[in-house]
Design an enzyme around this catalytic site. Structure first.
Site, short mmCIF file in Angstrom:
data_model
loop_
_atom_site.label_atom_id
_atom_site.label_comp_id
_atom_site.label_asym_id
_atom_site.label_seq_id
_atom_site.Cartn_x
_atom_site.Cartn_y
_atom_site.Cartn_z
N ASP A 95 0.83 -1.01 -0.07
CA ASP A 95 0.13 0.05 -0.04
C ASP A 95 0.86 1.31 0.09
OD1 ASP A 95 -3.24 0.64 0.93
OD2 ASP A 95 -1.96 2.08 1.09
N GLN A 109 -14.46 1.90 1.90
CA GLN A 109 -13.77 1.45 0.39
C GLN A 109 -13.65 2.95 -0.29
OE1 GLN A 109 -15.88 -1.51 -1.86
NE2 GLN A 109 -14.21 -1.49 -3.42
N HIS A 130 -10.17 -5.60 -2.97
CA HIS A 130 -9.05 -5.66 -2.63
C HIS A 130 -9.07 -6.20 -1.13
CE1 HIS A 130 -10.01 -1.49 -2.07
NE2 HIS A 130 -9.43 -1.51 -1.06
P1 AMP Z 1 -9.80 1.26 0.75
O1 AMP Z 1 -9.83 2.59 1.47
O2 AMP Z 1 -10.04 0.04 1.60
O3 AMP Z 1 -10.43 1.16 -0.55
O4 AMP Z 1 -8.11 1.04 0.22
C1 AMP Z 1 -7.58 1.33 -0.64
C2 AMP Z 1 -6.26 1.66 -0.52
O5 AMP Z 1 -5.35 1.90 -1.60
C3 AMP Z 1 -5.54 2.52 0.43
O6 AMP Z 1 -5.03 2.18 1.75
C4 AMP Z 1 -4.53 3.51 -0.47
O7 AMP Z 1 -3.56 3.75 0.27
C5 AMP Z 1 -4.24 2.30 -1.54
N1 AMP Z 1 -3.79 2.77 -2.75
C6 AMP Z 1 -4.45 3.88 -3.46
N2 AMP Z 1 -3.51 3.92 -4.78
C7 AMP Z 1 -2.58 3.23 -4.83
C8 AMP Z 1 -1.42 3.00 -5.34
N3 AMP Z 1 -1.35 3.60 -6.65
N4 AMP Z 1 -0.67 1.83 -4.99
C9 AMP Z 1 -0.77 1.23 -3.84
N5 AMP Z 1 -1.70 1.47 -2.93
C10 AMP Z 1 -2.60 2.39 -3.25
#
Ligand code: AMP
Length: 114
Positions: free
Chosen positions: A29, A94, A100
């Site tokens: 992440d 989310q 994910h």
């Molecule tokens: P959620 O809030 O459960 O939808 O989690 C989305 C996650 O994706 C968050 O923890 C972000 O930090 C992560 N995230 C968003 N863009 C990226 C990226 N390009 N590479 C890695 N993690 C990401």
């Protein structure tokens, strides 16, 4: 393709990949919430866990969980434990609409979560 995780799965934007499964990918992440914070995604687009209602798609979550557990062991989290989280929809927190599993470890988790 405007889904950021689809673009990561396609190799169009970089990610710190820690494991690859046949239908899944695990990468770190960007904004870690624990010393180890890995996301496990299906290669094919599924918007959320709420879209896994039919028998054909339901096994996707099993594959993500299996890879998450494998990565947890690979990264040395198995003995101390870890947390697997699937935020689903707006109230679930989310923010990226591509299914994910969060793998969080390396510190004591609290309950209830925020
Ligand atoms: P959620 O809030 O459960 O939808 O989690 C989305 C996650 O994706 C968050 O923890 C972000 O930090 C992560 N995230 C968003 N863009 C990226 C990226 N390009 N590479 C890695 N993690 C990401």
């Amino acid at each position: 393709m405007d889904c950021i995780f689809c673009r990561i799965a396609a190799g169009e934007i970089p990610a710190d990949v820690v494991a690859r499964g046949e239908g899944a990918l695990a990468f770190r992440d960007l904004n870690p919430q624990a010393p180890t914070h890995v996301l496990v995604i299906p290669r094919h687009h599924v918007p959320s866990a709420g879209h896994l209602t039919d028998a054909e798609r339901a096994p996707v979550l099993g594959e993500l969980m299996r890879l998450a557990v494998e990565v947890a062991a690979q990264l040395g989290l198995a003995d101390q434990g870890y947390r697997l989280v699937v935020n689903t929809g707006a109230n679930g927190g989310q923010t990226v609409d591509h299914l994910h599993v969060h793998l969080l470890g390396g510190r004591q988790m609290r309950w209830p979560p925020g």
